[in-house]
Scaffold this motif. Structure first.
Motif, mmCIF file in Angstrom:
data_model
loop_
_atom_site.group_PDB
_atom_site.id
_atom_site.type_symbol
_atom_site.label_atom_id
_atom_site.label_comp_id
_atom_site.label_asym_id
_atom_site.label_seq_id
_atom_site.Cartn_x
_atom_site.Cartn_y
_atom_site.Cartn_z
ATOM 1 N N VAL A 1 0.784 -1.046 -0.096
ATOM 2 C CA VAL A 1 0.028 -0.179 0.006
ATOM 3 C C VAL A 1 0.784 1.193 0.175
ATOM 4 C CG1 VAL A 1 -1.655 1.373 1.408
ATOM 5 C CG2 VAL A 1 -1.617 -1.209 1.228
ATOM 6 N N ASP B 1 0.953 6.946 1.412
ATOM 7 C CA ASP B 1 -0.261 8.267 1.534
ATOM 8 C C ASP B 1 -1.732 7.589 1.471
ATOM 9 O OD1 ASP B 1 -0.020 7.677 -1.306
ATOM 10 O OD2 ASP B 1 0.278 9.558 -1.897
ATOM 11 N N GLU B 2 -1.847 6.166 1.108
ATOM 12 C CA GLU B 2 -3.057 5.557 1.011
ATOM 13 C C GLU B 2 -3.391 4.808 2.334
ATOM 14 O OE1 GLU B 2 -2.879 3.739 -2.562
ATOM 15 O OE2 GLU B 2 -3.175 5.210 -3.810
ATOM 16 N N ASP C 1 -4.199 5.507 5.537
ATOM 17 C CA ASP C 1 -5.496 5.984 6.173
ATOM 18 C C ASP C 1 -6.772 5.593 5.403
ATOM 19 O OD1 ASP C 1 -3.818 6.753 8.236
ATOM 20 O OD2 ASP C 1 -3.637 8.957 7.215
ATOM 21 N N GLU C 2 -6.567 5.314 4.222
ATOM 22 C CA GLU C 2 -8.029 5.118 3.390
ATOM 23 C C GLU C 2 -8.322 3.518 3.296
ATOM 24 O OE1 GLU C 2 -7.130 5.955 -0.965
ATOM 25 O OE2 GLU C 2 -6.283 8.018 -0.225
ATOM 26 N N LEU C 3 -7.601 2.666 4.236
ATOM 27 C CA LEU C 3 -7.860 1.222 4.378
ATOM 28 C C LEU C 3 -8.394 1.112 5.670
ATOM 29 C CD1 LEU C 3 -4.841 -0.322 2.964
ATOM 30 C CD2 LEU C 3 -6.996 -0.237 1.782
ATOM 31 N N ASP C 4 -9.208 -0.058 5.934
ATOM 32 C CA ASP C 4 -9.735 -0.692 7.217
ATOM 33 C C ASP C 4 -8.459 -1.169 8.037
ATOM 34 O OD1 ASP C 4 -11.348 -0.952 9.351
ATOM 35 O OD2 ASP C 4 -12.651 -2.690 8.317
ATOM 36 N N ARG D 1 0.945 4.984 12.141
ATOM 37 C CA ARG D 1 0.671 6.577 12.065
ATOM 38 C C ARG D 1 2.074 6.930 12.977
ATOM 39 N NH1 ARG D 1 0.061 9.791 9.188
ATOM 40 N NH2 ARG D 1 -1.536 8.549 8.426
#
Length: 151
Positions: free
Chosen positions: A112, A115-116, A118-121, A131
């Motif tokens: 992943v 920068d992506e 945070d878009e995943l569960d 983080r």
């Protein structure tokens, strides 16, 4: 609540601008959600050796324990039946191509872009360490999921 605390190691495999995540299998509350390669320390096992062992067992990469550095530590409640101390280690180098070596526990692997993420569960517990790594909080400490105790 249990009378002990588990110690978990989480391995951040970063390749350029990508992070390797694993998807939980099974049928528990975390099934289908994203996580890092991780596991518990065995008796009399150093943290870096445990992280190298877990990376090999779960995704088949070989890491020299000297190539691991702690990037975050978190004390967690509510992510299972026992509280945990989670140690997040970044692997500066590894050998091998990651593969799913535990298909009974893991339904997939995915690189992943950083920068992506945070878009995943992503499960909340590993998300804390991810983080911190992304924010550059090297060797920072946090507590997650604890209910404040009145003194």
């Amino acid at each position: 609540m249990a009378d002990r605390h588990l110690i978990d190691v989480h391995i951040l495999l970063v390749d350029g601008d990508r992070l390797l995540l694993t998807q939980r299998g099974g049928s528990d509350a975390f099934s289908g959600r994203w996580h890092l390669p991780s596991g518990k320390l065995d008796a009399a096992e150093p943290v870096t050796a445990a992280a190298a062992r877990e990376a090999y067992e779960e995704v088949g990469v070989v890491i020299d324990p000297a190539d691991l550095r702690v990037v975050h530590v978190t004390h967690v409640a509510g992510s299972g039946p026992e509280p945990r101390l989670g140690l997040f280690l970044h692997a500066r180098r590894w050998h091998g191509e990651p593969t799913n070596r535990e298909p009974d526990k893991c339904s997939g692997l995915r690189w992943v872009r950083l920068d992506e993420v945070d878009e995943l569960d992503v499960i909340e517990y590993p998300a804390v360490g991810i983080r911190a790594y992304l924010d550059g909080d090297a060797v920072a400490f946090s507590e997650h999921g604890w209910v404040p105790v009145a003194v």
